[in-house]
Structures are given as structure tokens and as C-alpha cells.
Write a protein that holds these residues in place. Structure first.
Motif, mmCIF file in Angstrom:
data_model
loop_
_atom_site.group_PDB
_atom_site.id
_atom_site.type_symbol
_atom_site.label_atom_id
_atom_site.label_comp_id
_atom_site.label_asym_id
_atom_site.label_seq_id
_atom_site.Cartn_x
_atom_site.Cartn_y
_atom_site.Cartn_z
ATOM 1 N N ARG A 153 0.868 -1.162 0.148
ATOM 2 C CA ARG A 153 -0.474 -0.184 -0.072
ATOM 3 C C ARG A 153 1.294 0.851 -0.103
ATOM 4 N N ILE A 154 1.429 2.125 -1.293
ATOM 5 C CA ILE A 154 1.776 3.121 -0.698
ATOM 6 C C ILE A 154 1.174 4.038 -1.598
ATOM 7 N N VAL A 155 1.762 5.109 -0.850
ATOM 8 C CA VAL A 155 0.918 6.623 -1.008
ATOM 9 C C VAL A 155 2.394 7.067 -2.011
ATOM 10 N N SER A 156 2.469 7.429 -3.150
ATOM 11 C CA SER A 156 3.368 8.628 -4.054
ATOM 12 C C SER A 156 2.663 9.851 -4.001
ATOM 13 N N LEU A 157 4.491 10.501 -3.642
ATOM 14 C CA LEU A 157 4.022 11.406 -4.321
ATOM 15 C C LEU A 157 4.958 12.910 -4.767
ATOM 16 N N ASN A 158 5.481 11.635 -5.360
ATOM 17 C CA ASN A 158 6.144 12.162 -6.824
ATOM 18 C C ASN A 158 5.953 11.253 -8.326
ATOM 19 N N SER A 159 5.706 12.103 -9.264
ATOM 20 C CA SER A 159 5.190 11.304 -10.072
ATOM 21 C C SER A 159 6.294 11.166 -11.034
ATOM 22 N N ASP A 160 7.328 11.118 -10.883
ATOM 23 C CA ASP A 160 7.888 10.009 -11.858
ATOM 24 C C ASP A 160 8.173 8.804 -10.842
ATOM 25 N N ALA A 161 8.237 9.060 -9.681
ATOM 26 C CA ALA A 161 8.262 7.241 -8.530
ATOM 27 C C ALA A 161 7.702 6.381 -9.348
ATOM 28 N N THR A 162 6.136 7.054 -9.572
ATOM 29 C CA THR A 162 4.941 6.606 -9.782
ATOM 30 C C THR A 162 4.831 5.884 -11.070
ATOM 31 N N GLU A 163 5.493 6.415 -11.956
ATOM 32 C CA GLU A 163 5.725 5.735 -13.552
ATOM 33 C C GLU A 163 7.140 4.531 -13.326
ATOM 34 N N MET A 164 7.695 4.954 -12.312
ATOM 35 C CA MET A 164 8.681 3.717 -12.090
ATOM 36 C C MET A 164 7.620 2.143 -11.686
ATOM 37 N N LEU A 165 7.016 2.781 -10.834
ATOM 38 C CA LEU A 165 6.374 1.804 -9.774
ATOM 39 C C LEU A 165 5.908 1.498 -11.016
ATOM 40 N N ILE A 166 4.828 1.231 -11.845
ATOM 41 C CA ILE A 166 4.261 1.161 -13.226
ATOM 42 C C ILE A 166 5.151 0.196 -13.495
ATOM 43 N N ALA A 167 6.200 1.092 -14.027
ATOM 44 C CA ALA A 167 7.167 -0.121 -14.923
ATOM 45 C C ALA A 167 7.358 -1.277 -14.206
ATOM 46 N N LEU A 168 8.060 -1.331 -12.768
ATOM 47 C CA LEU A 168 8.421 -2.514 -12.142
ATOM 48 C C LEU A 168 7.042 -3.262 -11.925
ATOM 49 N N GLY A 169 5.999 -3.059 -12.506
ATOM 50 C CA GLY A 169 4.975 -4.231 -12.102
ATOM 51 C C GLY A 169 4.263 -3.708 -11.063
ATOM 52 N N ALA A 170 4.152 -2.662 -10.378
ATOM 53 C CA ALA A 170 3.653 -2.519 -8.644
ATOM 54 C C ALA A 170 2.375 -1.544 -8.206
ATOM 55 N N GLY A 171 2.343 -0.889 -10.288
ATOM 56 C CA GLY A 171 0.626 -0.064 -10.248
ATOM 57 C C GLY A 171 0.095 -0.352 -9.625
ATOM 58 N N ASN A 172 -0.413 -1.157 -8.919
ATOM 59 C CA ASN A 172 -1.657 -1.839 -8.386
ATOM 60 C C ASN A 172 -1.539 -1.536 -6.966
#
Length: 372
Positions: free
Chosen positions: A84-103
Motif C-alpha cells: 500500500r504505497i502513497v506516491s507524491l512523486n510522479s516520476d516514482a509513480t511511473e517507475m513503480l508502474i514500470a516495475l509492475g507495482a502499479g496496483n
């Protein structure tokens, strides 16, 4: 020999049965068989019991602690992979998506949710406010086990987070020079180490491709302008890093600052061969990527600058020079600076690969204008 066997019937009466020698022998055999079977059954019960006691239940197995290092060099420990991640950083958000952790992302900033490209890839996320002053109440309600923010900016309500004992992990994911380590940290944080390694291989492949293509070439003088007019991108900026790798000579690098306000007179004096205008992403409604390029090329004060006079003014999307897409933007920057070296190639291949393997739709909007 006579053997008397007593049996109790249902009413409790005892019946005595008298057997001869032959009957007694058969009875002893039956009793031996029963005793052997009972012994085997008892042994099985003991074995099963020992097996069950040696195998711990899934619920009782503790999660392994995870230790990561953030962009500030802080060591942060989590009880287990962050789900359960709160991302205040849009670049980190995209990286999390890229790593398969978007959900696993449950909270993001207002602007991230407005991004039509990223929002569909984080279906469980809700808004927690702005990136620099998010709502502590909303974040507490989401019960996150990890909060990610930029290292270069202190949250305006950082004291509230500290009082609430909420740990903020500072991971940038916005510069070419730190993307590999940032990807590795987020991979550890989410249990996606294999996907982080895959991203790093992608990074290394296109970095090597660009450096091999441009090795030994003469540096191309270039002026890189940020979102604001005459705001030069200097040293330690993401695209400044990329220009260096792509064998460009950033004319603002001598100013020793990441962002430098310059004047038309300064630009005329420096006379760069190439101008690159960085455009925001997403592009505001009513604008196009090419309109940003034209905005620079049409400035009367710059008419005699070599880049303008020779038609070597380009606009590039901020998303391919800042953030996880930067490895895909690297060959684009190199092709702008050294078009002769990339003749017959398609520098957009890297962005297509990123879109296919990491963030679907990343190649759906224009990355550079004019096309190269």
C-alpha cells in the motif's frame, strides 16, 4: 484345551462361548492380526503428528524485513514488501508502474490522477492533494506502509508526518545518473527485484548504444531551454546529464547551476549550433509539441543565432528527458545533436520498447519535433 470367551450383548448380558483347540487357535491368530494393525495405525498417527508439527503454518511465517537506501542516502527498513504505497512523486509513480507495482499504489497527487496516460495504470489510487503539501488525514486513512516523495523538496507539512510517525522515503527517479539505483530501491521495496533488473538491462542497453554511436565525435554546442522562456538547463539537470552522454556541449554548464535565467544577448553571444526546447507533459490543451519549437524559432531577437538561422531548433517532451523514460530519450537527444550518425536508424525504437515492456501508451504522444 478349552477357552471360554465372554461377550457382552446390547443389554449387558454376558454370553460364554466355549471353543475347542481348533477354535482357540483361530482366535489367537485373529487377536494377533488385530494387535499388528493397531500397532501400524498408532505408528502412522505418530508420524503424521510429527510431520504436522515440523511444518509451520503460513499465517505464522514472519515476513522478511527489507532494507533500502533512498536518494538522500538514508537507510529505511520495512517489515516486508510494500503493498500500500502513497506516491507524491510522479516520476516514482511511473517507475513503480514500470516495475509492475502499479496496483500497489493507493494514493497519488492531484496532477498524477489528471494524467490521462498514467491514471488508468493505477486503478486503486485516490488523490491525497498536492505533491508538496498533501493531506495527512487522507494519507492516514489509506493506511500506507510506504510513502515516496522527492528528495530535493521538503514537504510543507513534513512536521505533521513526523508527529504522526509516518516514514517518508525519498526516491527521485528523475535523473539519468540515478535511475538505476532508484529502480533497484523501488524494486526491493515492492518485492519486484526481477523487474527492476529488467529495467536496468533496458537502461544499460540504450546507454551503451548511444555512447557507442557518438564515441569520438566533436561536441555540438547546444542551448537547452526549460518550460519557461530563457530558463537554461545547466549542470545536474536531467537533460544536462543526457547532453553530456550524447556528446553535446551545454553552453549553460559553465554557470554551475541546474537552472539559469539567461538573456537573448547572452544567447546571441554564445551562438549555439542547436537549440532544444523542453515542453511540459502532458501538453496543455490547445497546444502542440511543435508550437513550443516554433515559439523559440520565431523570436526576433534570435534570428541570427546559428541554430535558428539553420533550422536546428527542436522541441522535446519533458517525459523523455526527465524520469524513467530517459533511457529511451537518450538516443533522441543524440540524434538531434548528431543527425549524421543516426541516418537510417529510428531513435524512437527505444521508446517503443519502453512502451511495450514497461509503461503501455508511453509512445502514444509526440516525443520530439520535428521528427528525426
Amino acid at each position: 484345551m478349552i477357552t471360554n470367551l465372554k461377550f457382552a450383548n446390547k443389554k449387558g448380558k454376558v454370553t460364554v462361548v466355549t471353543h475347542g483347540k481348533k477354535s482357540a487357535g483361530r482366535t489367537r491368530q485373529h487377536l494377533s492380526t488385530i494387535l499388528i494393525l493397531a500397532g501400524i495405525l498408532a505408528a502412522l498417527i505418530v508420524i503424521v503428528g510429527c510431520t504436522n508439527s515440523a511444518t509451520p503454518s503460513t499465517a505464522a511465517t514472519p515476513r522478511a524485513a527489507i532494507t533500502i537506501t533512498d536518494s538522500l542516502g538514508n537507510t529505511v527498513q520495512l517489515d516486508g514488501p510494500a503493498s500500500r504505497i502513497v506516491s507524491l512523486n510522479s516520476d516514482a509513480t511511473e517507475m513503480l508502474i514500470a516495475l509492475g507495482a502499479g496496483n500497489s499504489i493507493v494514493g497519488v497527487t492531484d496532477t498524477t490522477l489528471k494524467n490521462s496516460q498514467l491514471a488508468p495504470l493505477i486503478p486503486n489510487a485516490v488523490s491525497v492533494g498536492t505533491w508538496d503539501a498533501p493531506s495527512v488525514e487522507r494519507i492516514l486513512g489509506l493506511k500506507p506502509n510506504a510513502i515516496v516523495s522527492y528528495s530535493g523538496y521538503r514537504l510543507k507539512n513534513a512536521d505533521q508526518f513526523e508527529r504522526s510517525k509516518i516514514t517518508v522515503i525519498y526516491i527521485d527517479c528523475n535523473r539519468l545518473t540515478t535511475l538505476r539505483s532508484d529502480a533497484r530501491s523501488l524494486g526491493q521495496m515492492t518485492g519486484q527485484e526481477s523487474n527492476a533488473s529488467r529495467y536496468i538491462r533496458f537502461f544499460d542497453a540504450w546507454y551503451a548504444y548511444t555512447t557507442e554511436k557518438t564515441a569520438g565525435t566533436v561536441l555540438t554546442p547546444v542551448y537547452v531551454e526549460g518550460y519557461s522562456d530563457y530558463m537554461a538547463q545547466g549542470v545536474n539537470s536531467s537533460i544536462g546529464d543526457m547532453v553530456l552522454v550524447a556528446r553535446g556541449s551545454n553552453i549553460a554548464a559553465t554557470e554551475s547551476k541546474s537552472y539559469v535565467k539567461v538573456t537573448p544577448e547572452w544567447l546571441i553571444k554564445e551562438n549555439p549550433s542547436v537549440i532544444i526546447k523542453v515542453a511540459p507533459d502532458p501538453i496543455p490543451e490547445g497546444r502542440t509539441l511543435d508550437s513550443y519549437r516554433q515559439q523559440v524559432a520565431d523570436r526576433p531577437a534570435l534570428a541570427d543565432v546559428s541554430a535558428v538561422a539553420n533550422g536546428d531548433v527542436y522541441a522535446i517532451s519533458g517525459k523523455v528527458v526527465v524520469g524513467p523514460r530517459a533511457p529511451a530519450g537518450l538516443p533522441l537527444v543524440a540524434a538531434i545533436l548528431h543527425p549524421e550518425l543516426f541516418s537510417g536508424t529510428d531513435p524512437l525504437t527505444a521508446l517503443d520498447e519502453y512502451s511495450r515492456d514497461f509503461v503501455p501508451g508511453a509512445n502514444s504522444t509526440a516525443a520530439v519535433s520535428p521528427g528525426i
